[in-house]
Design a protein around this motif. Structure first.
Motif, mmCIF file in Angstrom:
data_model
loop_
_atom_site.group_PDB
_atom_site.id
_atom_site.type_symbol
_atom_site.label_atom_id
_atom_site.label_comp_id
_atom_site.label_asym_id
_atom_site.label_seq_id
_atom_site.Cartn_x
_atom_site.Cartn_y
_atom_site.Cartn_z
ATOM 1 N N LEU A 19 0.833 -1.205 0.000
ATOM 2 C CA LEU A 19 0.000 0.000 0.000
ATOM 3 C C LEU A 19 0.868 1.256 0.000
ATOM 4 C CD1 LEU A 19 -2.893 1.108 0.121
ATOM 5 C CD2 LEU A 19 -2.724 1.044 2.622
ATOM 6 N N HIS A 20 1.937 1.249 0.828
ATOM 7 C CA HIS A 20 2.857 2.388 0.850
ATOM 8 C C HIS A 20 3.444 2.644 -0.543
ATOM 9 C CE1 HIS A 20 2.300 2.407 5.025
ATOM 10 N NE2 HIS A 20 3.368 1.727 5.433
ATOM 11 N N LEU A 21 3.934 1.582 -1.145
ATOM 12 C CA LEU A 21 4.561 1.738 -2.454
ATOM 13 C C LEU A 21 3.554 2.183 -3.511
ATOM 14 C CD1 LEU A 21 6.884 -1.415 -2.473
ATOM 15 C CD2 LEU A 21 7.534 0.967 -2.085
ATOM 16 N N LEU A 22 2.313 1.685 -3.408
ATOM 17 C CA LEU A 22 1.291 2.068 -4.377
ATOM 18 C C LEU A 22 0.982 3.566 -4.284
ATOM 19 C CD1 LEU A 22 -0.785 1.326 -6.547
ATOM 20 C CD2 LEU A 22 -2.386 0.754 -4.696
ATOM 21 N N ILE A 23 0.780 4.082 -3.075
ATOM 22 C CA ILE A 23 0.460 5.503 -2.902
ATOM 23 C C ILE A 23 1.626 6.380 -3.360
ATOM 24 C CG2 ILE A 23 0.029 7.291 -1.176
ATOM 25 C CD1 ILE A 23 -1.679 5.345 0.332
ATOM 26 N N LEU A 24 2.812 6.051 -2.893
ATOM 27 C CA LEU A 24 3.971 6.873 -3.279
ATOM 28 C C LEU A 24 4.238 6.774 -4.779
ATOM 29 C CD1 LEU A 24 6.356 6.101 -0.260
ATOM 30 C CD2 LEU A 24 4.911 8.118 -0.628
ATOM 31 N N GLY A 25 4.048 5.594 -5.363
ATOM 32 C CA GLY A 25 4.250 5.455 -6.802
ATOM 33 C C GLY A 25 3.244 6.266 -7.609
ATOM 34 N N LEU A 26 1.960 6.268 -7.170
ATOM 35 C CA LEU A 26 0.946 7.046 -7.883
ATOM 36 C C LEU A 26 1.206 8.546 -7.740
ATOM 37 C CD1 LEU A 26 -2.278 5.005 -7.051
ATOM 38 C CD2 LEU A 26 -1.046 5.123 -9.238
ATOM 39 N N LEU A 27 1.658 8.981 -6.561
ATOM 40 C CA LEU A 27 2.000 10.399 -6.382
ATOM 41 C C LEU A 27 3.181 10.792 -7.267
ATOM 42 C CD1 LEU A 27 1.583 10.746 -2.507
ATOM 43 C CD2 LEU A 27 0.079 11.681 -4.282
ATOM 44 N N ALA A 28 4.182 9.909 -7.311
ATOM 45 C CA ALA A 28 5.341 10.196 -8.172
ATOM 46 C C ALA A 28 4.931 10.224 -9.644
ATOM 47 C CB ALA A 28 6.425 9.141 -7.930
ATOM 48 N N LEU A 29 4.012 9.318 -10.021
ATOM 49 C CA LEU A 29 3.548 9.298 -11.399
ATOM 50 C C LEU A 29 2.782 10.575 -11.762
ATOM 51 C CD1 LEU A 29 3.218 7.717 -14.034
ATOM 52 C CD2 LEU A 29 1.129 6.698 -13.071
ATOM 53 N N SER A 30 1.984 11.079 -10.801
ATOM 54 C CA SER A 30 1.242 12.329 -11.057
ATOM 55 C C SER A 30 2.202 13.485 -11.289
ATOM 56 C CB SER A 30 0.317 12.621 -9.870
ATOM 57 O OG SER A 30 -0.625 11.586 -9.686
ATOM 58 N N GLY A 31 3.236 13.600 -10.463
ATOM 59 C CA GLY A 31 4.223 14.664 -10.639
ATOM 60 C C GLY A 31 5.005 14.503 -11.920
#
Length: 410
Positions: A19-31
């Motif tokens: 879950l941690h990796l999913l949230i941080l990955g999606l945030l990084a993808l948005s940026g």
């Protein structure tokens, strides 16, 4: 991440890291998409994504958030606020709604969680529609379907966890029950061993010491007029002490009685009669009937102890002049009969065992024989002697009887 949360297991830790990796990955993808597509407000989008990531990363690091549900709810509100800012800046922020569903269902109470998920899904649909400047049913399908999947997964996981906890408690109860049963069996074994030791001591050492006492009293009465007779009594007492010492040593070593070493039960009983006749004013005779058959060691020990105890009672209390011991092999059982011409007694008025006066012999005989599926019958009357009959099956019993055999009347 809260006080109500269960202790993490390897499975839950793996899910948490995913879950941690999913949230941080999606945030990084948005940026990253904002920078790559050179969208408006790129800097603000990257800053919002970074701020959301920073607020989210603070949760697992702060002990208070891990321990308090209230603090976790405030942290979740801060993450949601940062996400709303990101959603207002870029439509890619709608992707972060899916992992937020799991956080809300996990951290919020059972009723508040689904409401928060529904609100998040509505905000995600509204934010995406605002960026597209239009609304269609297809825009609501993705967030709504993701919310439904998240609710179903979390509820299923919670059901599995409750079942697992129930099974764990049952296993703990079973372990406690087994421990209690083992303790009870240990206690029962200790008590049974104490009872066995008491019977062994009574049938060997106590009877031997009684015999030595009688012999020394006879020697004392013979002095000084008959020194030769006194010497014979003292020699007999010395031999009795030696025999009892051998019994004690073998008893400590938990082996079979020395009287059975290198001989049969019949030979041991014949020797017992000869020893009693040599040490006391008693004519003891042994008789053997039937065809001898091999006996389990426990049966031989029990019958020998019964004979020793009975003959000891004859010498100590009955004041008999003759005693006959008969060992009979009778098909499916073996019988031991001890008959004397002593003073006799009333079997219905046998005194209770006492540490000072003794009286453990008959009770010990019964317990010893009953433990092997046998029986003990006594026939006696004042002035008419005593007849004792012990019976043992030649095969081990399946069920050990517990009721006492009725004593036969003379």
């Amino acid at each position: 991440m809260n006080a109500a949360a269960p202790a993490p297991t390897p499975t839950t830790r793996a899910l948490t890291w995913c879950l941690h990796l999913l949230i941080l990955g999606l945030l990084a993808l948005s940026g990253a998409r904002a920078v790559a597509d050179d969208r408006p407000h790129t800097g603000w989008t990257v800053a919002a994504a970074a701020a959301c990531a920073a607020v989210y990363a603070a949760g697992p690091l702060l002990p208070r958030i891990r321990r308090s549900r209230r603090a976790a709810a405030w942290w979740l509100a801060a993450v949601g606020s940062a996400w709303l800012v990101l959603l207002a800046l870029t439509p890619d922020g709608v992707w972060v709604a899916f992992p937020l569903y799991f956080l809300q269902l996990h951290l919020l109470p059972r009723r508040a969680g689904p409401l928060a998920v529904a609100a998040t899904a509505a905000l995600a649909v509204a934010g995406f529609a605002a960026h597209q400047h239009s609304f269609s049913a297809a825009m609501a399908i993705g967030p709504a379907l993701g919310a439904a999947v998240a609710v179903a997964v979390v509820r299923g996981y919670q059901a599995l966890y409750r079942e697992s906890e129930q099974r764990r408690r049952l296993i703990e109860e079973l372990g406690a029950t087994r421990a209690g049963l083992a303790e009870a069996q240990h206690t029962a074994g200790v008590l049974a061993e104490r009872e066995r030791l008491a019977h062994e001591i009574h049938d060997t050492l106590a009877q031997g010491l009684t015999s030595i006492q009688l012999l020394l009293r006879a020697a004392e009465r013979a002095l000084p007029a008959r020194p030769d007779a006194a010497a014979r009594h003292v020699e007999a007492a010395r031999q009795a002490a030696a025999d009892n010492l051998a019994e004690a040593r073998r008893f400590v070593a938990a082996l079979s009685p020395p009287a059975l070493d290198g001989t049969t039960l019949a030979g041991a009983l014949e020797r017992l009669c000869a020893t009693a006749g040599a040490r006391h004013r008693l004519t003891a005779r042994f008789h053997l009937t039937g065809d001898p058959a091999p006996l389990p060691t426990a049966h031989e020990v029990a019958l020998l102890r019964v004979a020793q105890s009975a003959l000891g009672n004859t010498v100590s209390h009955a004041h008999a002049t003759t005693a006959d011991i008969t060992l009979g092999y009778r098909g499916d059982h073996i019988a031991l009969d001890i008959v004397d011409d002593g003073t006799g007694f009333d079997p219905a008025r046998v005194p209770a065992p006492d540490s000072e006066s003794g009286g453990f012999g008959l009770a010990a005989m019964r317990v010893r024989l009953h433990a092997l599926g046998g029986s003990l019958t006594i026939a006696s009357a004042p002035g008419r002697g005593t007849a004792l009959a012990a019976r043992l099956p030649l095969t081990s019993p399946i069920d050990t009887p517990t009721d006492s055999e009725p004593e036969a009347r003379p």
